[in-house]
Design a protein around this motif. Structure first.
Motif, mmCIF file in Angstrom:
data_model
loop_
_atom_site.group_PDB
_atom_site.id
_atom_site.type_symbol
_atom_site.label_atom_id
_atom_site.label_comp_id
_atom_site.label_asym_id
_atom_site.label_seq_id
_atom_site.Cartn_x
_atom_site.Cartn_y
_atom_site.Cartn_z
ATOM 1 N N ASP A 13 0.824 -1.212 0.000
ATOM 2 C CA ASP A 13 0.000 0.000 0.000
ATOM 3 C C ASP A 13 0.857 1.261 0.000
ATOM 4 O O ASP A 13 0.568 2.220 -0.724
ATOM 5 N N ALA A 14 1.916 1.261 0.808
ATOM 6 C CA ALA A 14 2.792 2.435 0.902
ATOM 7 C C ALA A 14 3.512 2.690 -0.420
ATOM 8 O O ALA A 14 3.604 3.840 -0.879
ATOM 9 N N LYS A 15 4.022 1.642 -1.056
ATOM 10 C CA LYS A 15 4.732 1.817 -2.333
ATOM 11 C C LYS A 15 3.765 2.255 -3.432
ATOM 12 O O LYS A 15 4.098 3.116 -4.245
ATOM 13 N N GLU A 18 3.131 5.908 -2.908
ATOM 14 C CA GLU A 18 4.333 6.659 -3.280
ATOM 15 C C GLU A 18 4.441 6.804 -4.803
ATOM 16 O O GLU A 18 4.716 7.897 -5.314
ATOM 17 N N LEU A 19 4.214 5.716 -5.526
ATOM 18 C CA LEU A 19 4.346 5.747 -6.983
ATOM 19 C C LEU A 19 3.254 6.600 -7.624
ATOM 20 O O LEU A 19 3.527 7.373 -8.555
ATOM 21 N N VAL A 20 2.024 6.482 -7.139
ATOM 22 C CA VAL A 20 0.926 7.293 -7.690
ATOM 23 C C VAL A 20 1.166 8.767 -7.379
ATOM 24 O O VAL A 20 0.966 9.634 -8.235
ATOM 25 N N GLU A 21 1.617 9.063 -6.172
ATOM 26 C CA GLU A 21 1.929 10.455 -5.797
ATOM 27 C C GLU A 21 3.035 11.029 -6.698
ATOM 28 O O GLU A 21 3.029 12.217 -7.019
ATOM 29 N N ALA A 22 3.965 10.165 -7.131
ATOM 30 C CA ALA A 22 5.061 10.601 -8.000
ATOM 31 C C ALA A 22 4.626 10.757 -9.458
ATOM 32 O O ALA A 22 5.422 11.155 -10.303
ATOM 33 N N GLY A 23 3.357 10.421 -9.762
ATOM 34 C CA GLY A 23 2.851 10.631 -11.110
ATOM 35 C C GLY A 23 2.643 9.380 -11.946
ATOM 36 O O GLY A 23 2.209 9.469 -13.092
ATOM 37 N N HIS A 24 2.948 8.208 -11.405
ATOM 38 C CA HIS A 24 2.699 6.965 -12.152
ATOM 39 C C HIS A 24 1.219 6.629 -12.072
ATOM 40 O O HIS A 24 0.559 6.888 -11.065
ATOM 41 N N ARG A 25 0.700 6.038 -13.118
ATOM 42 C CA ARG A 25 -0.720 5.695 -13.174
ATOM 43 C C ARG A 25 -0.971 4.359 -12.489
ATOM 44 O O ARG A 25 -0.354 3.345 -12.809
ATOM 45 N N GLY A 26 -1.873 4.370 -11.534
ATOM 46 C CA GLY A 26 -2.292 3.125 -10.906
ATOM 47 C C GLY A 26 -3.245 2.387 -11.826
ATOM 48 O O GLY A 26 -4.223 2.965 -12.291
ATOM 49 N N ILE A 27 -2.969 1.145 -12.116
ATOM 50 C CA ILE A 27 -3.831 0.347 -12.986
ATOM 51 C C ILE A 27 -4.886 -0.378 -12.150
ATOM 52 O O ILE A 27 -6.033 -0.490 -12.559
ATOM 53 N N VAL A 42 0.824 -1.098 -11.247
ATOM 54 C CA VAL A 42 1.129 0.297 -11.564
ATOM 55 C C VAL A 42 1.767 0.335 -12.956
ATOM 56 O O VAL A 42 2.557 -0.542 -13.305
ATOM 57 N N ALA A 43 1.423 1.359 -13.743
ATOM 58 C CA ALA A 43 2.044 1.535 -15.059
ATOM 59 C C ALA A 43 3.493 1.971 -14.889
ATOM 60 O O ALA A 43 3.800 2.765 -14.007
ATOM 61 N N ASP A 44 4.368 1.420 -15.717
ATOM 62 C CA ASP A 44 5.762 1.874 -15.687
ATOM 63 C C ASP A 44 6.004 2.876 -16.823
ATOM 64 O O ASP A 44 5.179 3.003 -17.722
ATOM 65 N N ASP A 46 7.769 2.839 -19.389
ATOM 66 C CA ASP A 46 7.957 2.271 -20.727
ATOM 67 C C ASP A 46 6.676 1.663 -21.293
ATOM 68 O O ASP A 46 6.726 0.802 -22.155
ATOM 69 N N SER A 47 5.526 2.086 -20.776
ATOM 70 C CA SER A 47 4.211 1.634 -21.241
ATOM 71 C C SER A 47 3.900 0.190 -20.871
ATOM 72 O O SER A 47 3.017 -0.415 -21.464
ATOM 73 N N GLY A 48 4.613 -0.349 -19.928
ATOM 74 C CA GLY A 48 4.297 -1.681 -19.414
ATOM 75 C C GLY A 48 3.626 -1.539 -18.061
ATOM 76 O O GLY A 48 3.030 -0.508 -17.757
ATOM 77 N N SER A 49 3.713 -2.578 -17.260
ATOM 78 C CA SER A 49 3.154 -2.515 -15.921
ATOM 79 C C SER A 49 4.032 -3.308 -14.964
ATOM 80 O O SER A 49 4.794 -4.180 -15.368
ATOM 81 N N VAL A 50 3.886 -2.983 -13.691
ATOM 82 C CA VAL A 50 4.644 -3.645 -12.631
ATOM 83 C C VAL A 50 3.643 -4.084 -11.566
ATOM 84 O O VAL A 50 2.804 -3.292 -11.134
#
Length: 59
Positions: A13-15, A18-27, A42-44, A46-50
């Motif tokens: 949840d924390a990560k 953090e990633l969404v706050e930094a501008g990454h799109r949550g999938i 989460v979207a990476d 390079d147009s993939g996902s993690v």
């Protein structure tokens, strides 16, 4: 899809936050999956996902 394991669901949840706050799109919002993991995606850049996950504690 590459994945990263965390020790606890709270770590996932924390990560995610953090990633969404930094501008990454949550999938997918973090959720408890029926297969025994707390999981999110989460979207990476390079147009993939993690995938981020933690094994749920035994109940």
């Amino acid at each position: 899809m590459p994945c990263r394991e965390f020790d606890t669901p709270a770590g996932v949840d924390a990560k995610y936050a953090e990633l969404v706050e930094a501008g990454h799109r949550g999938i997918a919002e973090p959720f408890d999956a029926f297969w025994g993991m707390h999981h999110t995606t989460v979207a990476d850049p390079d147009s993939g996902s993690v995938g981020l996950y933690a094994v749920l504690p035994a109940s």
